[in-house]
Design an enzyme around this catalytic site. Structure first.
Site, PDB file in Angstrom:
ATOM      1  N   LYS A   1      -8.630 -20.719 -45.459  1.00 13.16           N
ATOM      2  CA  LYS A   1      -7.738 -19.671 -45.951  1.00 13.16           C
ATOM      3  C   LYS A   1      -6.256 -20.067 -45.909  1.00 13.16           C
ATOM      4  CE  LYS A   1     -11.227 -16.177 -44.818  1.00 13.16           C
ATOM      5  NZ  LYS A   1     -11.612 -15.501 -46.075  1.00 13.16           N
TER       6      LYS A   1
ATOM      7  N   ASP B   1     -14.623 -19.981 -34.735  1.00 12.14           N
ATOM      8  CA  ASP B   1     -14.445 -19.921 -36.189  1.00 12.14           C
ATOM      9  C   ASP B   1     -13.171 -19.138 -36.463  1.00 12.14           C
ATOM     10  OD1 ASP B   1     -16.449 -18.842 -39.062  1.00 12.14           O
ATOM     11  OD2 ASP B   1     -14.394 -19.560 -38.852  1.00 12.14           O
TER      12      ASP B   1
ATOM     13  N   TYR C   1     -19.578 -13.676 -39.701  1.00  9.44           N
ATOM     14  CA  TYR C   1     -19.855 -14.417 -40.938  1.00  9.44           C
ATOM     15  C   TYR C   1     -19.117 -15.739 -40.867  1.00  9.44           C
ATOM     16  CZ  TYR C   1     -19.727 -15.641 -45.926  1.00  9.44           C
ATOM     17  OH  TYR C   1     -19.840 -16.301 -47.126  1.00  9.44           O
TER      18      TYR C   1
END
Ligand code: KE4
Length: 428
Positions: A268, A240, A145
Protein backbone atom coordinates in the site's frame (compact mmCIF):
# COMPACT_ATOMS: atom_id res chain seq x y z
CA UNK A 1 -33.60 7.43 -12.64
CA UNK A 2 -30.12 6.68 -11.30
CA UNK A 3 -27.96 9.54 -10.14
CA UNK A 4 -25.13 7.61 -11.71
CA UNK A 5 -26.15 6.80 -15.30
CA UNK A 6 -22.60 6.72 -16.69
CA UNK A 7 -21.38 4.43 -13.90
CA UNK A 8 -24.38 2.20 -14.52
CA UNK A 9 -23.55 1.99 -18.23
CA UNK A 10 -19.87 1.30 -17.56
CA UNK A 11 -20.77 -1.35 -14.99
CA UNK A 12 -22.93 -3.17 -17.52
CA UNK A 13 -20.03 -3.05 -20.01
CA UNK A 14 -17.50 -4.13 -17.39
CA UNK A 15 -19.61 -7.13 -16.38
CA UNK A 16 -19.42 -8.45 -19.94
CA UNK A 17 -15.63 -8.71 -19.82
CA UNK A 18 -14.63 -9.10 -16.16
CA UNK A 19 -16.15 -11.29 -13.43
CA UNK A 20 -18.48 -9.04 -11.47
CA UNK A 21 -17.26 -6.07 -13.51
CA UNK A 22 -14.44 -5.43 -11.06
CA UNK A 23 -10.79 -6.39 -10.78
CA UNK A 24 -11.11 -6.89 -7.05
CA UNK A 25 -14.24 -8.11 -5.22
CA UNK A 26 -13.66 -5.48 -2.52
CA UNK A 27 -14.92 -2.90 -5.05
CA UNK A 28 -18.05 -4.83 -5.99
CA UNK A 29 -20.49 -3.11 -3.59
CA UNK A 30 -21.72 -6.67 -2.94
CA UNK A 31 -22.62 -5.98 0.68
CA UNK A 32 -24.28 -2.59 0.14
CA UNK A 33 -26.26 -3.23 -3.04
CA UNK A 34 -26.44 -1.04 -6.12
CA UNK A 35 -23.41 -0.87 -8.39
CA UNK A 36 -19.89 0.43 -7.97
CA UNK A 37 -19.22 4.04 -8.97
CA UNK A 38 -16.68 4.42 -11.73
CA UNK A 39 -14.05 7.00 -10.87
CA UNK A 40 -12.79 9.57 -13.37
CA UNK A 41 -10.05 11.11 -11.21
CA UNK A 42 -8.79 11.81 -7.73
CA UNK A 43 -7.43 15.08 -6.39
CA UNK A 44 -6.24 15.55 -2.83
CA UNK A 45 -8.82 14.04 -0.44
CA UNK A 46 -11.47 13.89 -3.17
CA UNK A 47 -12.66 11.44 -5.79
CA UNK A 48 -14.67 12.50 -8.85
CA UNK A 49 -16.92 9.88 -10.47
CA UNK A 50 -17.77 9.61 -14.17
CA UNK A 51 -21.12 11.31 -13.55
CA UNK A 52 -19.43 14.44 -12.26
CA UNK A 53 -20.04 13.95 -8.52
CA UNK A 54 -17.33 14.80 -5.97
CA UNK A 55 -16.77 12.73 -2.84
CA UNK A 56 -14.62 13.07 0.23
CA UNK A 57 -12.68 9.81 0.00
CA UNK A 58 -12.34 7.58 3.09
CA UNK A 59 -11.18 4.56 1.05
CA UNK A 60 -7.99 6.14 -0.40
CA UNK A 61 -7.42 3.07 -2.60
CA UNK A 62 -7.85 0.91 0.57
CA UNK A 63 -5.03 2.73 2.34
CA UNK A 64 -2.17 3.76 -0.01
CA UNK A 65 -3.19 7.37 -0.67
CA UNK A 66 -2.19 8.80 2.74
CA UNK A 67 -0.91 11.96 1.00
CA UNK A 68 -4.12 12.27 -0.99
CA UNK A 69 -4.68 11.67 -4.70
CA UNK A 70 -2.41 13.08 -7.45
CA UNK A 71 0.16 14.54 -5.08
CA UNK A 72 2.25 16.86 -7.32
CA UNK A 73 5.62 15.64 -6.03
CA UNK A 74 4.63 11.98 -6.40
CA UNK A 75 3.35 12.59 -9.93
CA UNK A 76 6.54 14.45 -10.85
CA UNK A 77 8.69 11.58 -9.51
CA UNK A 78 6.71 9.08 -11.62
CA UNK A 79 6.94 11.31 -14.71
CA UNK A 80 10.69 11.74 -14.30
CA UNK A 81 11.24 7.99 -13.82
CA UNK A 82 9.00 7.15 -16.78
CA UNK A 83 10.96 9.50 -19.03
CA UNK A 84 13.91 7.11 -18.55
CA UNK A 85 11.90 3.98 -19.31
CA UNK A 86 9.47 1.94 -17.24
CA UNK A 87 11.17 -1.36 -16.41
CA UNK A 88 14.58 -2.89 -17.01
CA UNK A 89 14.55 -6.24 -15.21
CA UNK A 90 17.87 -5.22 -13.72
CA UNK A 91 18.79 -3.61 -10.38
CA UNK A 92 18.45 0.15 -9.97
CA UNK A 93 19.54 2.61 -7.28
CA UNK A 94 15.91 3.45 -6.48
CA UNK A 95 15.34 -0.08 -5.16
CA UNK A 96 18.20 0.42 -2.69
CA UNK A 97 16.84 3.79 -1.63
CA UNK A 98 13.34 2.45 -0.99
CA UNK A 99 14.77 -0.50 0.95
CA UNK A 100 16.94 1.88 3.01
CA UNK A 101 13.90 4.05 3.85
CA UNK A 102 11.95 0.97 5.01
CA UNK A 103 14.88 -0.35 7.08
CA UNK A 104 15.40 3.07 8.67
CA UNK A 105 11.70 3.20 9.66
CA UNK A 106 11.46 -0.41 10.95
CA UNK A 107 14.27 -1.36 13.41
CA UNK A 108 13.11 -5.00 13.21
CA UNK A 109 14.05 -5.06 9.52
CA UNK A 110 17.71 -5.43 8.47
CA UNK A 111 17.01 -6.67 4.92
CA UNK A 112 13.94 -6.33 2.75
CA UNK A 113 12.77 -7.82 -0.54
CA UNK A 114 10.46 -5.73 -2.74
CA UNK A 115 7.56 -7.48 -4.51
CA UNK A 116 4.43 -6.25 -6.34
CA UNK A 117 1.58 -6.59 -3.85
CA UNK A 118 0.73 -7.30 -0.25
CA UNK A 119 -0.34 -10.79 -1.30
CA UNK A 120 3.09 -11.48 -2.75
CA UNK A 121 4.65 -10.15 0.44
CA UNK A 122 2.69 -12.45 2.73
CA UNK A 123 3.01 -15.55 0.56
CA UNK A 124 6.76 -14.96 0.33
CA UNK A 125 7.07 -14.41 4.08
CA UNK A 126 5.21 -17.66 4.76
CA UNK A 127 7.43 -19.62 2.37
CA UNK A 128 10.49 -18.10 4.02
CA UNK A 129 9.21 -18.98 7.51
CA UNK A 130 8.59 -22.59 6.44
CA UNK A 131 11.95 -22.80 4.68
CA UNK A 132 13.78 -21.23 7.61
CA UNK A 133 12.17 -23.39 10.34
CA UNK A 134 11.67 -26.57 8.31
CA UNK A 135 8.14 -26.72 9.72
CA UNK A 136 4.77 -26.73 7.93
CA UNK A 137 2.04 -25.31 10.17
CA UNK A 138 0.93 -21.69 10.09
CA UNK A 139 -1.29 -19.96 12.64
CA UNK A 140 -3.62 -17.20 11.47
CA UNK A 141 -6.65 -15.51 12.98
CA UNK A 142 -10.29 -15.48 11.90
CA UNK A 143 -11.15 -12.15 10.30
CA UNK A 144 -7.57 -11.31 9.43
CA UNK A 145 -6.92 -10.92 5.70
CA UNK A 146 -3.46 -11.33 4.25
CA UNK A 147 -4.22 -11.24 0.52
CA UNK A 148 -5.34 -14.11 -1.67
CA UNK A 149 -2.70 -16.62 -0.56
CA UNK A 150 -4.09 -20.17 -0.67
CA UNK A 151 -2.96 -21.11 2.80
CA UNK A 152 -4.35 -17.88 4.23
CA UNK A 153 -7.72 -17.88 2.46
CA UNK A 154 -9.09 -19.76 5.43
CA UNK A 155 -11.47 -17.76 7.64
CA UNK A 156 -10.22 -14.64 5.84
CA UNK A 157 -11.52 -11.12 6.35
CA UNK A 158 -11.94 -8.17 3.96
CA UNK A 159 -13.90 -8.95 0.80
CA UNK A 160 -13.66 -12.71 1.45
CA UNK A 161 -15.75 -12.14 4.57
CA UNK A 162 -17.88 -9.41 2.99
CA UNK A 163 -18.97 -11.68 0.16
CA UNK A 164 -19.41 -14.78 2.30
CA UNK A 165 -16.43 -16.89 1.24
CA UNK A 166 -14.06 -16.61 4.20
CA UNK A 167 -12.69 -19.99 3.11
CA UNK A 168 -12.37 -20.02 -0.66
CA UNK A 169 -13.27 -22.90 -2.98
CA UNK A 170 -10.11 -23.98 -4.75
CA UNK A 171 -8.03 -24.09 -1.59
CA UNK A 172 -7.16 -27.77 -1.26
CA UNK A 173 -7.63 -29.77 1.91
CA UNK A 174 -3.89 -30.46 1.77
CA UNK A 175 -3.18 -26.76 1.91
CA UNK A 176 -5.77 -25.90 4.53
CA UNK A 177 -4.65 -28.72 6.85
CA UNK A 178 -1.45 -26.83 7.64
CA UNK A 179 -3.34 -23.65 8.52
CA UNK A 180 -4.51 -23.33 12.12
CA UNK A 181 -7.16 -20.65 12.60
CA UNK A 182 -7.67 -19.11 16.04
CA UNK A 183 -10.00 -16.39 17.30
CA UNK A 184 -8.34 -12.94 17.20
CA UNK A 185 -7.43 -11.50 20.61
CA UNK A 186 -7.84 -14.96 22.20
CA UNK A 187 -4.72 -15.32 24.34
CA UNK A 188 -5.79 -18.64 25.87
CA UNK A 189 -6.25 -20.18 22.41
CA UNK A 190 -2.72 -19.09 21.47
CA UNK A 191 -1.27 -20.63 24.63
CA UNK A 192 -3.17 -23.89 24.01
CA UNK A 193 -2.11 -24.24 20.37
CA UNK A 194 1.54 -23.80 21.28
CA UNK A 195 1.22 -26.20 24.21
CA UNK A 196 -0.14 -28.91 21.90
CA UNK A 197 1.47 -28.14 18.49
CA UNK A 198 4.21 -25.61 19.19
CA UNK A 199 7.07 -27.71 17.76
CA UNK A 200 5.26 -27.99 14.39
CA UNK A 201 4.46 -24.30 13.94
CA UNK A 202 6.59 -22.43 11.39
CA UNK A 203 4.97 -19.06 11.95
CA UNK A 204 2.12 -17.02 13.29
CA UNK A 205 0.89 -14.31 10.92
CA UNK A 206 -1.25 -11.55 12.38
CA UNK A 207 -2.56 -8.11 11.64
CA UNK A 208 -1.30 -6.44 14.86
CA UNK A 209 -4.01 -3.86 14.35
CA UNK A 210 -6.63 -5.61 12.27
CA UNK A 211 -8.28 -3.61 9.49
CA UNK A 212 -9.98 -6.42 7.57
CA UNK A 213 -12.91 -7.08 9.86
CA UNK A 214 -13.19 -3.37 10.37
CA UNK A 215 -10.61 -1.72 12.65
CA UNK A 216 -9.93 -4.08 15.58
CA UNK A 217 -6.71 -3.44 17.52
CA UNK A 218 -4.90 -6.45 18.96
CA UNK A 219 -4.80 -6.33 22.76
CA UNK A 220 -1.41 -5.82 24.43
CA UNK A 221 -1.76 -9.19 26.22
CA UNK A 222 -2.65 -11.01 22.98
CA UNK A 223 0.28 -9.56 21.04
CA UNK A 224 2.73 -10.02 23.90
CA UNK A 225 1.69 -13.67 24.17
CA UNK A 226 2.25 -14.14 20.44
CA UNK A 227 5.74 -12.72 20.79
CA UNK A 228 6.55 -14.86 23.86
CA UNK A 229 5.15 -18.16 22.57
CA UNK A 230 6.69 -17.90 19.08
CA UNK A 231 10.08 -17.18 20.67
CA UNK A 232 9.67 -20.01 23.20
CA UNK A 233 8.82 -22.61 20.52
CA UNK A 234 11.12 -21.39 17.72
CA UNK A 235 8.31 -20.20 15.42
CA UNK A 236 8.48 -16.90 13.55
CA UNK A 237 6.14 -14.02 14.35
CA UNK A 238 5.02 -12.27 11.17
CA UNK A 239 3.37 -8.86 11.53
CA UNK A 240 1.28 -8.20 8.45
CA UNK A 241 1.61 -4.42 8.24
CA UNK A 242 0.52 -4.08 4.64
CA UNK A 243 -2.24 -1.77 5.90
CA UNK A 244 -0.70 -0.33 9.10
CA UNK A 245 2.86 0.22 7.85
CA UNK A 246 3.57 3.97 7.54
CA UNK A 247 -0.14 4.55 8.33
CA UNK A 248 -0.67 4.30 12.10
CA UNK A 249 2.90 5.53 12.66
CA UNK A 250 5.92 6.00 10.42
CA UNK A 251 7.24 2.73 11.88
CA UNK A 252 3.84 1.04 11.72
CA UNK A 253 1.96 -0.80 14.46
CA UNK A 254 5.18 -2.27 15.83
CA UNK A 255 6.36 1.27 16.63
CA UNK A 256 3.10 2.03 18.46
CA UNK A 257 3.08 -1.34 20.25
CA UNK A 258 6.78 -1.66 21.04
CA UNK A 259 6.86 -5.28 19.80
CA UNK A 260 9.48 -6.53 17.34
CA UNK A 261 8.22 -9.31 15.02
CA UNK A 262 10.60 -11.65 13.19
CA UNK A 263 9.21 -10.73 9.77
CA UNK A 264 7.12 -7.79 8.60
CA UNK A 265 5.06 -7.57 5.43
CA UNK A 266 4.34 -4.20 3.87
CA UNK A 267 2.44 -2.78 0.88
CA UNK A 268 0.00 0.00 0.00
CA UNK A 269 1.64 3.25 1.23
CA UNK A 270 5.19 2.11 0.31
CA UNK A 271 4.13 2.20 -3.35
CA UNK A 272 2.48 5.62 -3.16
CA UNK A 273 -0.42 4.21 -5.20
CA UNK A 274 1.69 2.04 -7.52
CA UNK A 275 2.05 -1.74 -7.09
CA UNK A 276 4.61 -2.44 -4.38
CA UNK A 277 4.77 -5.00 -1.57
CA UNK A 278 7.71 -5.90 0.65
CA UNK A 279 8.77 -8.37 3.30
CA UNK A 280 11.69 -7.98 5.62
CA UNK A 281 13.39 -8.95 8.83
CA UNK A 282 16.78 -9.79 10.34
CA UNK A 283 19.52 -10.62 7.84
CA UNK A 284 19.94 -13.99 9.57
CA UNK A 285 16.42 -14.91 8.38
CA UNK A 286 16.22 -12.92 5.11
CA UNK A 287 19.51 -14.38 3.83
CA UNK A 288 17.72 -17.73 3.49
CA UNK A 289 16.15 -16.22 0.35
CA UNK A 290 17.70 -17.10 -3.02
CA UNK A 291 20.28 -16.28 -4.30
CA UNK A 292 21.97 -16.16 -0.87
CA UNK A 293 19.89 -18.98 0.61
CA UNK A 294 17.67 -21.62 -0.95
CA UNK A 295 14.11 -20.28 -0.46
CA UNK A 296 12.82 -19.20 -3.86
CA UNK A 297 11.01 -15.94 -4.60
CA UNK A 298 11.14 -13.86 -7.78
CA UNK A 299 9.21 -11.21 -9.76
CA UNK A 300 9.52 -9.56 -13.17
CA UNK A 301 8.48 -6.13 -12.01
CA UNK A 302 9.64 -6.30 -8.40
CA UNK A 303 11.18 -2.93 -7.44
CA UNK A 304 10.30 -1.41 -10.80
CA UNK A 305 11.39 2.19 -11.45
CA UNK A 306 7.93 3.81 -11.43
CA UNK A 307 6.71 2.13 -8.24
CA UNK A 308 9.96 2.80 -6.39
CA UNK A 309 9.89 6.46 -7.50
CA UNK A 310 6.35 6.86 -6.15
CA UNK A 311 7.18 4.95 -2.96
CA UNK A 312 10.41 6.83 -2.22
CA UNK A 313 8.72 10.21 -2.72
CA UNK A 314 5.80 9.23 -0.50
CA UNK A 315 7.97 7.93 2.34
CA UNK A 316 10.31 10.93 2.17
CA UNK A 317 7.36 13.33 2.47
CA UNK A 318 5.97 11.35 5.43
CA UNK A 319 9.40 11.29 7.11
CA UNK A 320 9.97 15.01 6.59
CA UNK A 321 6.48 16.27 7.50
CA UNK A 322 5.60 13.75 10.30
CA UNK A 323 1.83 14.10 9.84
CA UNK A 324 1.06 11.42 12.43
CA UNK A 325 0.11 13.61 15.39
CA UNK A 326 -2.29 15.51 13.10
CA UNK A 327 -3.65 12.25 11.65
CA UNK A 328 -4.23 10.97 15.19
CA UNK A 329 -6.07 14.16 16.17
CA UNK A 330 -8.26 14.19 13.06
CA UNK A 331 -9.12 10.50 13.49
CA UNK A 332 -10.08 11.12 17.12
CA UNK A 333 -12.19 14.11 16.07
CA UNK A 334 -14.05 11.94 13.58
CA UNK A 335 -14.48 9.07 16.06
CA UNK A 336 -15.93 11.34 18.73
CA UNK A 337 -18.22 13.06 16.25
CA UNK A 338 -19.56 9.76 14.89
CA UNK A 339 -20.19 8.43 18.39
CA UNK A 340 -22.09 11.60 19.32
CA UNK A 341 -24.09 11.47 16.10
CA UNK A 342 -25.02 7.82 16.71
CA UNK A 343 -26.01 8.57 20.32
CA UNK A 344 -28.20 11.49 19.20
CA UNK A 345 -29.89 9.22 16.66
CA UNK A 346 -30.20 6.40 19.23
CA UNK A 347 -28.44 4.02 16.84
CA UNK A 348 -26.30 1.48 18.71
CA UNK A 349 -22.76 1.90 17.39
CA UNK A 350 -19.17 1.29 18.39
CA UNK A 351 -16.29 3.27 16.91
CA UNK A 352 -12.81 1.76 16.88
CA UNK A 353 -9.88 3.86 15.76
CA UNK A 354 -6.12 4.22 15.66
CA UNK A 355 -4.23 7.05 13.93
CA UNK A 356 -5.38 7.20 10.33
CA UNK A 357 -7.83 4.26 10.53
CA UNK A 358 -11.36 4.01 11.89
CA UNK A 359 -14.52 1.88 11.72
CA UNK A 360 -18.06 2.63 12.84
CA UNK A 361 -19.56 -0.74 13.82
CA UNK A 362 -23.34 -1.09 13.89
CA UNK A 363 -23.24 -3.21 17.01
CA UNK A 364 -24.54 -3.06 20.58
CA UNK A 365 -21.24 -4.40 21.92
CA UNK A 366 -17.55 -3.72 21.32
CA UNK A 367 -16.03 -5.56 18.37
CA UNK A 368 -12.92 -7.47 19.43
CA UNK A 369 -12.82 -10.42 17.02
CA UNK A 370 -14.47 -11.95 13.96
CA UNK A 371 -17.41 -13.33 15.98
CA UNK A 372 -18.41 -9.89 17.26
CA UNK A 373 -17.66 -8.26 13.91
CA UNK A 374 -19.86 -10.77 12.08
CA UNK A 375 -22.71 -10.00 14.47
CA UNK A 376 -22.87 -6.37 13.32
CA UNK A 377 -26.03 -5.06 11.65
CA UNK A 378 -24.73 -5.04 8.07
CA UNK A 379 -28.11 -3.95 6.71
CA UNK A 380 -27.94 -0.79 8.80
CA UNK A 381 -24.36 -0.31 7.62
CA UNK A 382 -25.55 -0.52 4.00
CA UNK A 383 -28.23 2.12 4.60
CA UNK A 384 -25.66 4.37 6.29
CA UNK A 385 -23.24 3.80 3.42
CA UNK A 386 -25.68 5.05 0.76
CA UNK A 387 -26.97 7.94 2.88
CA UNK A 388 -23.37 9.11 3.27
CA UNK A 389 -22.66 8.57 -0.43
CA UNK A 390 -25.66 10.75 -1.31
CA UNK A 391 -24.09 13.44 0.90
CA UNK A 392 -20.74 13.21 -0.88
CA UNK A 393 -18.91 10.99 1.61
CA UNK A 394 -17.29 7.91 0.05
CA UNK A 395 -16.99 5.13 2.65
CA UNK A 396 -15.59 1.60 2.25
CA UNK A 397 -18.43 -0.55 0.89
CA UNK A 398 -18.34 -3.09 3.74
CA UNK A 399 -18.72 -3.22 7.49
CA UNK A 400 -15.57 -5.36 7.45
CA UNK A 401 -13.28 -2.68 6.07
CA UNK A 402 -11.60 0.31 7.68
CA UNK A 403 -12.03 3.97 6.82
CA UNK A 404 -8.76 5.74 6.06
CA UNK A 405 -7.78 9.39 6.50
CA UNK A 406 -5.25 11.30 4.44
CA UNK A 407 -3.10 14.19 5.61
CA UNK A 408 -5.55 16.39 3.68
CA UNK A 409 -8.63 15.36 5.70
CA UNK A 410 -8.79 18.71 7.50
CA UNK A 411 -10.67 19.64 10.65
CA UNK A 412 -13.27 21.33 8.45
CA UNK A 413 -13.73 18.27 6.22
CA UNK A 414 -14.08 16.08 9.30
CA UNK A 415 -16.77 18.42 10.64
CA UNK A 416 -18.59 18.16 7.30
CA UNK A 417 -18.36 14.36 7.57
CA UNK A 418 -19.82 14.43 11.08
CA UNK A 419 -22.64 16.71 9.95
CA UNK A 420 -23.44 14.31 7.09
CA UNK A 421 -23.38 11.39 9.54
CA UNK A 422 -25.84 13.15 11.85
CA UNK A 423 -28.32 13.36 8.96
CA UNK A 424 -27.52 9.86 7.69
CA UNK A 425 -27.97 8.25 11.12
CA UNK A 426 -31.22 10.06 11.93
CA UNK A 427 -34.09 7.61 11.63
CA UNK A 428 -31.78 4.78 10.56
P1 KE4 B 1 -2.80 -6.74 -1.86
O1 KE4 B 1 -2.41 -8.07 -2.47
O2 KE4 B 1 -4.28 -6.44 -2.08
O3 KE4 B 1 -1.89 -5.61 -2.27
O4 KE4 B 1 -2.58 -6.86 -0.28
C1 KE4 B 1 -3.21 -7.89 0.43
C2 KE4 B 1 -3.32 -7.51 1.89
C3 KE4 B 1 -2.45 -8.10 2.79
N1 KE4 B 1 -2.48 -7.79 4.10
C4 KE4 B 1 -3.37 -6.88 4.58
C5 KE4 B 1 -3.38 -6.56 6.03
C6 KE4 B 1 -4.29 -6.24 3.70
O5 KE4 B 1 -5.18 -5.35 4.19
C7 KE4 B 1 -4.27 -6.56 2.32
C8 KE4 B 1 -5.24 -5.96 1.33
N2 KE4 B 1 -6.27 -5.14 1.88
C9 KE4 B 1 -7.49 -5.09 1.13
C10 KE4 B 1 -8.45 -4.11 1.82
N3 KE4 B 1 -8.85 -4.53 3.08
C11 KE4 B 1 -7.27 -4.71 -0.30
C12 KE4 B 1 -8.50 -4.32 -1.07
C13 KE4 B 1 -8.78 -5.31 -2.17
O6 KE4 B 1 -8.64 -6.53 -1.92
O7 KE4 B 1 -9.17 -4.83 -3.25
Amino acid sequence: MSAWPRSQELFRRAQRVTPGGVNSPARAFGAVGGHPLFIARGEGPFLYDVDGHRYLDYVLSWGPMILGHAHPEVLEAIREAASRGTSYGAPTEAEITLAELIIEAFPSIEKVRLVNSGTEATLSALRLARGYTGRDKIVKFAGNYHGHVDSLLVAAGSSAATLGVPTSPGVTAGTAQDTIVLPYNDTAAVEEVFRTQGEEIAAVIVEPIAGNMGCVPGSAEFLRTLREKTREYGALLIFDEVMTGFRVAYGGAQELLGIRPDLTTLGKIIGGGLPVGAYGGPAAIMDHILPVGKVFQAGTLSGNPLATAAGITTLRILRETNPYPQLAARTQQLAEGLLQAAASACVPCQVAFVPGMLTIFFSERPVTDWETAAACDTKRFAQFFWRMMERGIYLPCSQYEAMFLSVLHSEELIEQTIAAARLALAGL
